[in-house]
Motif scaffolding. Structure first.
Motif, PDB file in Angstrom:
ATOM      1  N   ALA A   1       1.360   3.447   2.207  1.00 44.41           N
ATOM      2  CA  ALA A   1       2.111   3.615   3.458  1.00 44.41           C
ATOM      3  C   ALA A   1       3.418   2.828   3.413  1.00 44.41           C
ATOM      4  CB  ALA A   1       1.255   3.173   4.642  1.00 44.41           C
TER       5      ALA A   1
ATOM      6  N   VAL B   1       0.861  -1.177   0.000  1.00 47.64           N
ATOM      7  CA  VAL B   1       0.000   0.000   0.000  1.00 47.64           C
ATOM      8  C   VAL B   1       0.901   1.231   0.000  1.00 47.64           C
ATOM      9  CG1 VAL B   1      -1.931  -1.166   1.112  1.00 47.64           C
ATOM     10  CG2 VAL B   1      -0.177  -0.039   2.521  1.00 47.64           C
TER      11      VAL B   1
ATOM     12  N   GLU C   1      -0.943  10.820  -0.307  1.00 48.44           N
ATOM     13  CA  GLU C   1      -0.531  12.005   0.463  1.00 48.44           C
ATOM     14  C   GLU C   1      -0.698  11.759   1.957  1.00 48.44           C
ATOM     15  OE1 GLU C   1      -0.820  16.791  -0.111  1.00 48.44           O
ATOM     16  OE2 GLU C   1      -2.626  15.608  -0.532  1.00 48.44           O
ATOM     17  N   LYS C   2      -1.767  11.063   2.333  1.00 47.55           N
ATOM     18  CA  LYS C   2      -1.988  10.753   3.741  1.00 47.55           C
ATOM     19  C   LYS C   2      -0.847   9.903   4.310  1.00 47.55           C
ATOM     20  CE  LYS C   2      -7.012  10.818   3.114  1.00 47.55           C
ATOM     21  NZ  LYS C   2      -8.243   9.982   3.082  1.00 47.55           N
ATOM     22  N   ALA C   3      -0.231   9.100   3.425  1.00 48.02           N
ATOM     23  CA  ALA C   3       0.867   8.239   3.869  1.00 48.02           C
ATOM     24  C   ALA C   3       2.172   9.010   4.018  1.00 48.02           C
ATOM     25  CB  ALA C   3       1.064   7.095   2.870  1.00 48.02           C
TER      26      ALA C   3
ATOM     27  N   ASP D   1      -3.791   0.015  -3.751  1.00 50.52           N
ATOM     28  CA  ASP D   1      -4.301   1.010  -2.809  1.00 50.52           C
ATOM     29  C   ASP D   1      -4.929   2.153  -3.599  1.00 50.52           C
ATOM     30  OD1 ASP D   1      -4.787   2.259  -0.396  1.00 50.52           O
ATOM     31  OD2 ASP D   1      -2.681   2.639   0.100  1.00 50.52           O
ATOM     32  N   SER D   2      -5.793   2.916  -2.942  1.00 48.30           N
ATOM     33  CA  SER D   2      -6.381   4.102  -3.555  1.00 48.30           C
ATOM     34  C   SER D   2      -5.372   5.230  -3.562  1.00 48.30           C
ATOM     35  CB  SER D   2      -7.632   4.533  -2.785  1.00 48.30           C
ATOM     36  OG  SER D   2      -8.059   5.811  -3.207  1.00 48.30           O
TER      37      SER D   2
ATOM     38  N   ASP E   1      -5.808   8.203  -3.255  1.00 46.66           N
ATOM     39  CA  ASP E   1      -6.148   9.168  -2.210  1.00 46.66           C
ATOM     40  C   ASP E   1      -5.312   8.953  -0.957  1.00 46.66           C
ATOM     41  OD1 ASP E   1      -8.077  10.203  -3.885  1.00 46.66           O
ATOM     42  OD2 ASP E   1      -9.735   9.118  -2.965  1.00 46.66           O
ATOM     43  N   ALA E   2      -4.801   7.740  -0.783  1.00 48.85           N
ATOM     44  CA  ALA E   2      -4.024   7.430   0.410  1.00 48.85           C
ATOM     45  C   ALA E   2      -2.567   7.847   0.303  1.00 48.85           C
ATOM     46  CB  ALA E   2      -4.097   5.921   0.704  1.00 48.85           C
TER      47      ALA E   2
ATOM     48  N   HIS F   1       1.952   1.911  -9.406  1.00 45.39           N
ATOM     49  CA  HIS F   1       0.641   2.259  -8.851  1.00 45.39           C
ATOM     50  C   HIS F   1      -0.249   2.847  -9.939  1.00 45.39           C
ATOM     51  CE1 HIS F   1       0.421   6.697  -8.814  1.00 45.39           C
ATOM     52  NE2 HIS F   1       1.736   6.656  -8.734  1.00 45.39           N
TER      53      HIS F   1
END
Length: 455
Positions: free
Chosen positions: A361, A359, A446-448, A440-441, A443-444, A414
């Motif tokens: 992360a 993913v 930047e959050k990672a 993984d999406s 969207d994840a 990805h």
């Protein structure tokens, strides 16, 4: 009383329709596997009296000619469409009595734009418009793309789309149901909109073709056009020539030796299992196109046209469903097929190939670093909205021709959600690259903690 049954072609993002009364019906833009249309008519207890095409399709092979032949229905095709078979040429304003006893009439309405000859069909009950089959003209929140015919015509057709949308809005009651063929994930749609049903009134309030002036609409439409699947170039000619009947009988069975021989000959061996199972173990050199994904679109887009393909499936049911999907885009007969799993498809004693899944992360702990390549396989339009700093961009539909452009190192590939990354990972794995599929999406990302940039 009338009915309209929708026949979903979810893999292609299209819909076909069967509409009629108590005794007779019309089939609109039927798929090539016509048995489901015939079954729908049987459930209703009606005879198919008419088969109609809104246009010569560029994204799938029609079943209209064969359906008309089998049922004895009149085959209505826009008069200006250049075709090589006998049909009933339809012109603007002409009527067809779908079910006289029920007061159902189909009225042709010229709506050029998606193609020069595009025609919509208004279903009228006792003189009142109740539905309009808009094909690739007015879609839900958008219109069909105007760039599939000829580059020199694109702007002209875009302007025609605007005019056609306004004609539909002006001539039909607001409560008229709008029933398009494209727009549910189809690349024939100029953009993607939410929703599964609409009316003329709703579109007048929300559709940019109806809320913007023609110059603004055309400029935005042309600026937003996405990549055209490569196989589209073969669909129009096939439909104009008159598609042959299909054969959905099981293909010849391939054993492990034949699978290896076909790979050695440079043929495509396609594993239809889900991407998790494929990554865990597969035949080295095979490619992963999930049966549950957009199989027909992406396989037909990537495979060199006419290249023999062998299908590997978990079950006979999965194989049969894949065959049905593929005939819709002109991949008529697999060269061979096998069911089961890697243990059944590999010579005795040979170990399945595999690669890692991760993913965003996980990627964040490895990037940036020496020897780590981040490969973005999304389309240009998707990447324009944001991309991982330092990533390499090669859209998945071009990757099989450009694998030599992927830098040396451990490749983390990805897309936006995982399906295309799995396809790309299988292409890279087949040529011996060390690959990690990011499932993984986006969207994840930047959050990672990954740094994103915009063009």
């Amino acid at each position: 009383m009338f009915f309209v049954d929708t026949i979903e072609l979810s893999g292609l993002g299209n819909r076909s329709y069967l509409a009629g009364g108590e005794r007779t019906a019309v089939a609109v833009d039927p798929p090539r596997d016509i048995d489901q249309v015939i079954a729908a008519a049987a459930r209703r207890g009606v005879r198919i009296a008419y088969v109609v095409e809104t246009h010569v399709h560029n994204d799938y092979v029609t079943g209209g000619l064969e359906l008309a032949r089998i049922t004895g229905a009149s085959y209505l095709v826009p008069a200006d469409a250049r075709v090589s078979f006998e049909r009933v040429p339809v012109r603007d304003g002409e009527l067809a009595d779908v079910d006289p006893g029920a007061g159902l009439v189909l009225r042709a309405l010229a709506t050029p734009g998606h193609t020069p000859h595009h025609t919509s069909y208004v279903l009228e009950e006792n003189g009142t418009a109740v539905a309009v089959f808009t094909g690739g003209s007015l879609l839900i929140g958008t219109v069909g793309r105007p760039d599939l015919v000829e580059p020199r015509l694109t702007e002209h057709l875009a302007r025609a789309q605007h005019a056609s949308a306004h004609r539909l809005a002006a001539e039909l009651p607001e409560e008229t149901a709008v029933l398009p063929t494209h727009g549910f994930g189809s690349f024939c749609s100029s953009s993607q909109a939410e929703g599964s049903s609409t009316t003329i009134g709703k579109e007048k309030a929300t559709n940019e073709a109806l809320t913007r002036d023609v110059d603004t609409f055309v400029a935005d439409l042309l600026a937003g056009l996405d990549d055209i699947p490569a196989y589209y170039t073969h669909m129009g000619p096939a439909n104009a020539a008159g598609p042959a009947p299909i054969d959905l009988t099981p293909p010849a069975v391939a054993d492990a030796g034949e699978i290896a021989a076909r790979l050695a000959a440079g043929e495509w061996v396609v594993d239809l299992r889900n991407r998790v199972a494929f990554a865990a173990g597969h035949v080295s050199g095979s490619f992963n196109f999930e049966a549950e994904g957009q199989l027909a679109t992406y396989l037909a887009w990537l495979i060199p046209w006419g290249k023999p393909v062998t299908l590997l499936a978990e079950s006979p049911e999965q194989l049969a469903a894949a065959q049905r999907e593929l005939v819709r885009v002109g991949i008529d007969r697999p060269a061979a097929a096998a069911t089961g799993g890697p243990a059944d498809w590999l010579p005795e004693g040979e170990t399945p190939a595999s690669f890692r899944r991760a993913v965003f992360a996980d990627l964040a702990t490895r990037h940036p670093a020496e020897g780590v390549v981040v490969l973005d396989v999304r389309r240009d339009s998707e990447r324009a909205g944001g991309y991982i700093e330092g990533s390499v961009h090669i859209p998945v539909h071009t990757l099989h021709r450009r694998v030599d452009e992927v830098p040396e190192g451990e490749v983390w590939v990805h897309c936006a959600g995982g399906m295309r990354a799995a396809v790309a990972a299988s292409l890279l794995d087949a040529v011996g690259r060390d690959v990690v599929a990011v499932d993984d999406s986006f969207d994840a990302a930047e959050k990672a903690g990954l740094v994103l940039r915009t063009s």
